[in-house]
Design a protein around this motif. Sequence first.
Motif, mmCIF file in Angstrom:
data_model
loop_
_atom_site.group_PDB
_atom_site.id
_atom_site.type_symbol
_atom_site.label_atom_id
_atom_site.label_comp_id
_atom_site.label_asym_id
_atom_site.label_seq_id
_atom_site.Cartn_x
_atom_site.Cartn_y
_atom_site.Cartn_z
ATOM 1 N N LEU A 1 -7.666 42.394 32.002
ATOM 2 C CA LEU A 1 -8.778 41.465 31.799
ATOM 3 C C LEU A 1 -8.296 40.167 31.153
ATOM 4 N N SER B 1 -6.366 37.862 33.447
ATOM 5 C CA SER B 1 -7.132 36.962 34.317
ATOM 6 C C SER B 1 -7.529 35.694 33.568
ATOM 7 N N PRO C 1 -0.289 37.622 35.774
ATOM 8 C CA PRO C 1 -0.446 38.952 36.384
ATOM 9 C C PRO C 1 -0.137 40.060 35.384
ATOM 10 N N VAL C 2 -1.044 40.992 35.260
ATOM 11 C CA VAL C 2 -0.848 42.130 34.358
ATOM 12 C C VAL C 2 -1.113 43.395 35.155
ATOM 13 N N VAL C 3 -0.074 44.161 35.359
ATOM 14 C CA VAL C 3 -0.183 45.356 36.197
ATOM 15 C C VAL C 3 -0.428 46.573 35.327
ATOM 16 N N GLN C 4 -1.498 47.291 35.657
ATOM 17 C CA GLN C 4 -1.793 48.538 34.960
ATOM 18 C C GLN C 4 -1.671 49.657 35.967
ATOM 19 N N ASN C 5 -0.632 50.431 35.843
ATOM 20 C CA ASN C 5 -0.404 51.501 36.816
ATOM 21 C C ASN C 5 -1.273 52.710 36.500
ATOM 22 N N LYS C 6 -2.563 52.506 36.615
ATOM 23 C CA LYS C 6 -3.532 53.569 36.336
ATOM 24 C C LYS C 6 -4.566 53.590 37.444
ATOM 25 N N PRO C 7 -5.245 54.734 37.602
ATOM 26 C CA PRO C 7 -6.287 54.801 38.625
ATOM 27 C C PRO C 7 -7.471 53.909 38.271
ATOM 28 N N ASN C 8 -8.268 53.585 39.287
ATOM 29 C CA ASN C 8 -9.500 52.847 39.043
ATOM 30 C C ASN C 8 -10.370 53.616 38.066
ATOM 31 N N ILE D 1 -0.502 46.129 27.835
ATOM 32 C CA ILE D 1 0.826 45.997 28.417
ATOM 33 C C ILE D 1 1.607 44.984 27.580
ATOM 34 N N PRO D 2 2.786 45.378 27.089
ATOM 35 C CA PRO D 2 3.596 44.385 26.369
ATOM 36 C C PRO D 2 4.059 43.272 27.301
ATOM 37 N N MET E 1 6.755 45.199 28.254
ATOM 38 C CA MET E 1 6.465 44.696 29.597
ATOM 39 C C MET E 1 7.368 45.396 30.603
ATOM 40 N N ALA F 1 -11.794 35.762 38.950
ATOM 41 C CA ALA F 1 -10.614 35.074 39.466
ATOM 42 C C ALA F 1 -9.371 35.441 38.664
ATOM 43 N N ASP F 2 -8.230 35.307 39.309
ATOM 44 C CA ASP F 2 -6.916 35.487 38.677
ATOM 45 C C ASP F 2 -6.698 36.906 38.165
ATOM 46 N N THR G 1 -5.283 40.808 38.648
ATOM 47 C CA THR G 1 -4.066 41.360 39.239
ATOM 48 C C THR G 1 -4.396 42.602 40.061
ATOM 49 N N ARG H 1 -2.580 45.626 42.646
ATOM 50 C CA ARG H 1 -1.393 46.206 43.277
ATOM 51 C C ARG H 1 -1.689 46.403 44.764
ATOM 52 N N TYR I 1 -3.658 37.807 41.849
ATOM 53 C CA TYR I 1 -2.243 38.158 41.902
ATOM 54 C C TYR I 1 -2.111 39.453 42.699
#
Lengths: 564, 370
Positions: free
Chosen positions: A338, A341, A346-353, A360-361, B1, B229-230, B232, B234, B361
Amino acid sequence: MINLNKRLRRSTASVLTAVLACGAITSVTMTASDKVTAAESASAPAGPSNGVVIRRLTQKQYEQIITDVFGPGIKIGGRFEPIPRQEGLLQVGAGRVGLTSSGFEQYDGMSRTIAAQVIDPNHRDVLIPCKPASATAADDACATQFLSQAGRALYRRPLTQAELTLQVTAARNVANNLKNFYSGVELSLASMLVAPQFLFRQEIVEADPDNRGQFRLDAYSKASRLSFLFWNTTPDHQLLAAAESGKLHTAKGLDAEINRLIASPRLEAGVRAYFADMLGFDYFASLAKDGSIYPKFTGYVSDDAQEQTLRTITDLLINNKGDYRDLFTTRKTFLTPLLGSVYGVPVVQNKPNGYPQTWIPVSYPDGDPRAGILTHVSFVALHSHPGRTSPTIRGKAMREMILCQKVPDPPGNVNFTVVQDTTNPLYKTARERLNAHATEAMCTGCHKITDPLGLGLENFDSAGGFRTSENGAVLDTSGSLNAATFKDAPGLGQAIHDSPAATQCLVKRAASYALGRPTTAAEADWAKALETSFAQNGYRFPDLLKRIATSPEFFRVTAPEGGI
Amino acid sequence: MTSRSLAARLLVSAAGTVFLGLFAPAAMAAQSKSFVVGWFLQAAHSYEGDCPEGINPLPEEMFREELKGVGVPQEEIEKIMAGFMGGSSTPETRNAIINRGRVDGKPVNAYNYPTSVPDVGFHEVKGKFAYGFNLDGKFSGKDYEDPDTGEKGVDNGYWRAMGCNLNHRGSKEQRPTEWDLHWDNNRDKMPAWLFTITTEDFSKDGPVEVTFQKALERITRDANGYVRADSTFRVDPDPRWKNTPLKGTLKNGMITVDQPGEIHLSGDPYMLTELDMSQAKLRLKLNEDGTTEGVLGGYIPWLRVYYVYGSSGYSSESMIGTDLPGAWYALRRHADAYPDPKTGENTAISTSFRIVGVPAYAITVAAGED
C-alpha cells in the motif's frame, strides 16, 4: 448491588474530585511516618516544585496494561479523552491534565466492559487464581487473593490494607445480595479500574533513611517510572518484586533492573511510545486529505505511515544499535504494498490474496530523493494542508519537533491569500507564493526561520507522493539550516544530521519525557552531561535512556512546599 | 528487501518509467510502462436512430412473451407476473421465471437451456458507427465505421447483438450499465489484468509491443473507489496466461496494434471466466496523467460472452435487465467467425471493449514463487 455500587462510585468520585479540583497535582504532602499520595491530598500545591509528577495514563498505556494484566483477549472499547500536548510532548501534558466528567464516564464504561469479560465463564478460570467455595456466595479468601493480585498490577504497588478491605467488603456485599461470587469481584474490579490509583501514575515520596532530612521516591514509584520509560506499561512482577525487596533503592539492584528492561524485547514498545510522542503521531487522528487531489491517501495509508517510521526507528536504534542522527539520512526503511503505491515504488508481497499486508525491508539506492524519516509520509503528509503542501508548516515542525526551537505563531491579521491560491499563474510553486507573501514585513521574520527548511521537502506532495514540478514549474528544493545549505531532501536530512541542535533537542525531550515535565534551569548541568554522554556513546538512544534512568536526577524529589 | 524487489526498484526512474532488464521481453533494449486494467467495458457508441426497430423491451415484457411461447395460459402468466418485483419478486414468481423453459412439456432452467424458450428476437444495431476494428479485412454492407478513427469495415457482432438493450446503451463518456456493474462488482475478486507497453523511447514515434498479463494479485482501490495507481502486481508465471506481445506502432502519443494476435487471461465466473480473444487489435492513447485508454477488439467464443450474463441468472435479468435466452439467440445469430468444422456454425463473435489502464508495476516471478 446498586446502592453498594453507588457508594463505591461516591468513594471513587470523592478522590477524583480532588484530582479534578487541582487540575494538575504534581506534588505531595506527607508525614515522616506516613506515605500520602498526591491524589489523596486535596490541599497539595500544584507544580513540579518537588520533582513529583502525577501523569494520567495515555491510551496506549491503558491498553497495554489491560493486555499485560488480563491478556490480549480482553476487549476495551470506548473512547479516551485526549491529552493535550504541552512543551512538545504528550507526556508533559499528561502530567498537567485532569479528567472531565465525560472522560470519566468513558473510563467507567470501559471498566465495566473489562470487568465483565474477566469474570465471564470464558476467562474466569484463567484470570481468577482461585475458585470460590460456592459460586453463589461470598468468599472473602478468594476475593482477597484475586483483588490483591489484580490490584497490585493495576495500582503498580500492593493495595493498602484499607484499599483491600474496601474492595473485599464491596465484593462480599454484592455476592451475598446477588448470590453470585463473580458479580462481587466484577464490581470491585470495575471500581479499581476507575480509581485514580490506576488512571493516574501516582508517585509517593518518603523520607530517605540513608540521608537524614532528605526525601526519595518510594520503590514502587521508582519501578513505575522505569517501566513506563522503557516499556510504556505497568511494572512486571519481577520489577515490583525488586521494589518490594528494596533492591531498587540500591545502585546495584537498580542497575540490574535497568539492564533487564533494556535487554527485553519490550524496549521496542517504549522506544515507539517516545518517538510517536515526539513526532506528534497523535495528530494523525485528525489528519485528512482531499481525495480528489490525493486519491491514494486513505486511513490505511495513515496507519501504515506511522508504522513505517516507527519500524525504521526501532530497526536503526534498537536492532542495529545505530546513531540517532542517521534517522535523518538513512535510506533503509520498510514498506507495505500500500505504501509502495503512494511512494511510487514496487513492493512485492509473496503472499496469497487476502493475506494481511506485510512489511518488506527496502533500501533506496544512492541518489534516490528519499532519505531519512523526514521524507516519510508520516512527516510530509502530517505537516501539510489537506490539498497542498506547506513548507512553512513543515519547517515549523522541524524547528519545534526535531530541533526544539520555538517558532512564534503568526499574528492575527495576516493575509494568507497569496499563499493559499495555488491556481495563480503568477506564482506556480509554493516557493514563489511564499516569496510573494513574505514581502509583508510582519511575515518575513518567521518565514525566514521555517521556509528554508520546509522548501527542501517540496519534492513530496501533501500525501507524500514524489513530484518534480508544481503547476508545470520545476521545483527548486534548495534551502538552508543556519550556515548549512542544501539542494534537496537528502541534503536537508544531512544538515539536520549534522546539526548539534538535533541531538541537544533529543536529549532535552527524552529527559522531559522521562520526568513528565520540562527540565528546569537547575537541571542544566544534568542536561549538558547527558548530551556529552550521548555523544560519547555514539548517539545510541537506548544508552541515553539508560543514562537518564541511572541519573540521580531521574528519581530526585525534595520536600514539598510547606515542609512536612 | 528481497533481491528481486531491490533489482526491480533499481530499474525505476523518478518518472516511474521502468528501464528494462529484469523483465524485458527480449530483444528491444527499451523502456516499458505497465498498467493494470481499471475498466474493461463493452465499447458502447449509442446514438439516436442506431436502433431503427427500437430499443428492446424490458425483460418483464419478454418474460410474458416467452411464457406465452412455451404455452403457459394467459391467466397463469398474469398470476406469475403479479409477483414480479425485480430482484424482490415472490419465490413463486422467481421460480416460474427461472424455469420458464419447457422440454417435453416440463419446466427447465431457461438459463441452462436457452433454446427451451422461443427467441424473442433482440433488435439489431443498424447504425453506421460502432467502435472496433476491421478484423476480417473485408468490407460488408453490415460492417460499421469507427466513430473515432473513421476505420471502415468494422466487425462488431457483439454490439450488433446487444447494443439495442437499454442497459447496454452508452458512450465513451457514459459507461454502459450492464458492463459497468459486471466489471465493478467483480474486479475486486478476480486476478488483475495487466498490460505492459514496450518501446524504444516513449518520447519518440516507433514500434511498440503490448503484452497482456494476468496478475496473481487483485486490484485494490483508492480513496475514491477507483483502481489504486502505482500498485505492484506479480505476473502469473502459469504458461496458460503467457501471451505473445502484440506488435504495433507509437505515433503522436497513440499506440496502434495493427498486427493481430491472441490474448488469454483468466477472469471471474461472473464477468468473463476467461478472456480468449483471437485476432486482437488495439489502440491506446497515453494520457498526461499517466493513465492510458482505448479500444481492444477481437473475436471471442460467443458462448463465453453469453455466460457474462448467464452466470448471474435471475439477477442479471431482473435487476440489470437482460433477457438471457434472448441474449443467447442474439449472440449466436450474430457470431461471425471461426465456424465449427462439422456444423459450419460460427463459434466466435467480433467484439470491441473500452479499456482504461492505470499505472502499475508488473513484476515477473518464476514458477514456484507465486
